[in-house]
Design a protein around this motif. Structure first.
Motif, short mmCIF file in Angstrom:
data_model
loop_
_atom_site.label_atom_id
_atom_site.label_comp_id
_atom_site.label_asym_id
_atom_site.label_seq_id
_atom_site.Cartn_x
_atom_site.Cartn_y
_atom_site.Cartn_z
N ASP A 39 0.82 -1.21 0.00
CA ASP A 39 0.00 0.00 0.00
C ASP A 39 0.86 1.26 0.00
OD1 ASP A 39 -2.26 -1.57 0.03
OD2 ASP A 39 -2.72 -1.21 2.15
N ARG A 40 1.93 1.25 0.76
CA ARG A 40 2.83 2.40 0.84
C ARG A 40 3.49 2.65 -0.51
NH1 ARG A 40 3.39 7.11 3.40
NH2 ARG A 40 5.55 7.71 3.43
N ALA A 41 3.94 1.58 -1.17
CA ALA A 41 4.55 1.73 -2.50
C ALA A 41 3.54 2.31 -3.49
CB ALA A 41 5.08 0.38 -2.99
N ASP A 42 2.30 1.82 -3.46
CA ASP A 42 1.25 2.36 -4.34
C ASP A 42 1.02 3.83 -4.07
OD1 ASP A 42 0.91 -0.12 -5.50
OD2 ASP A 42 -0.90 -0.61 -4.37
N TYR A 43 0.98 4.21 -2.80
CA TYR A 43 0.78 5.60 -2.42
C TYR A 43 1.91 6.48 -2.96
CZ TYR A 43 0.96 9.78 0.48
OH TYR A 43 1.05 11.07 0.90
N LEU A 44 3.14 6.03 -2.79
CA LEU A 44 4.28 6.82 -3.25
C LEU A 44 4.30 6.94 -4.77
CD1 LEU A 44 7.01 5.58 -0.77
CD2 LEU A 44 5.81 7.78 -0.75
N LEU A 45 3.91 5.89 -5.48
CA LEU A 45 3.82 5.96 -6.94
C LEU A 45 2.75 6.95 -7.37
CD1 LEU A 45 4.17 2.20 -7.92
CD2 LEU A 45 5.80 4.03 -8.43
N ALA A 46 1.61 6.93 -6.70
CA ALA A 46 0.53 7.86 -7.02
C ALA A 46 0.95 9.29 -6.72
CB ALA A 46 -0.73 7.50 -6.23
N ALA A 48 3.98 10.51 -6.73
CA ALA A 48 4.95 10.91 -7.75
C ALA A 48 4.25 11.27 -9.05
CB ALA A 48 5.96 9.79 -7.98
N ALA A 49 3.22 10.50 -9.42
CA ALA A 49 2.47 10.81 -10.64
C ALA A 49 1.77 12.15 -10.52
CB ALA A 49 1.46 9.70 -10.93
N LEU A 50 1.22 12.45 -9.36
CA LEU A 50 0.57 13.75 -9.15
C LEU A 50 1.59 14.88 -9.24
CD1 LEU A 50 -1.88 13.01 -6.19
CD2 LEU A 50 -2.48 13.59 -8.55
N GLU A 51 2.77 14.67 -8.68
CA GLU A 51 3.79 15.71 -8.71
C GLU A 51 4.29 15.95 -10.13
OE1 GLU A 51 6.62 14.27 -5.85
OE2 GLU A 51 5.48 15.10 -4.16
N ARG A 52 4.25 14.92 -10.98
CA ARG A 52 4.65 15.09 -12.39
C ARG A 52 3.51 15.63 -13.23
NH1 ARG A 52 6.83 9.93 -11.30
NH2 ARG A 52 5.11 8.97 -12.45
N LYS A 53 2.37 15.84 -12.58
CA LYS A 53 1.17 16.34 -13.24
C LYS A 53 0.75 15.46 -14.43
CE LYS A 53 2.05 21.12 -11.91
NZ LYS A 53 1.49 21.09 -10.64
N GLU A 54 0.82 14.15 -14.21
CA GLU A 54 0.38 13.21 -15.23
C GLU A 54 -1.13 13.28 -15.37
OE1 GLU A 54 1.84 9.29 -14.39
OE2 GLU A 54 3.93 9.90 -14.62
N PRO A 55 -1.63 12.94 -16.56
CA PRO A 55 -3.09 12.98 -16.75
C PRO A 55 -3.80 12.02 -15.80
CG PRO A 55 -1.97 12.18 -18.73
CD PRO A 55 -0.92 12.50 -17.72
N ARG A 56 -4.98 12.40 -15.39
CA ARG A 56 -5.77 11.58 -14.47
C ARG A 56 -7.05 11.15 -15.14
NH1 ARG A 56 -5.59 16.06 -9.96
NH2 ARG A 56 -3.52 16.72 -10.51
#
Length: 70
Positions: A39-46, A48-56
């Motif tokens: 769960d922690r790894a998933d959270y950190l990946l998410a 990081a994606a938000l910080e890169r402003k990836e499309p949602r």
């Protein structure tokens, strides 16, 4: 080897669970730790994606794309 101190209530609940299921306390501690780490790894990946402003994509859009609309 790792030693973990639990509060008395948590220790009691863990002992009851282990006794009721025939599994060891260590089994449940390992399962809980594995779930937490995943769960922690998933959270950190998410994050990081938000910080890169990836499309949602919204959950509604995913449901619609997969034909799972209610």
């Amino acid at each position: 080897m790792l030693a973990v101190r639990l509060d008395p209530q948590m220790e009691k609940e863990l002992e009851q669970l282990a006794a009721a299921t025939g599994r060891s306390k260590s089994y449940y501690v390992k399962e809980a730790l594995a779930a937490y780490l995943e769960d922690r790894a998933d959270y950190l990946l998410a994050l990081a994606a938000l910080e890169r402003k990836e499309p949602r994509t919204s959950l509604a859009d995913v449901r619609r794309e997969l034909g799972l609309e209610r």
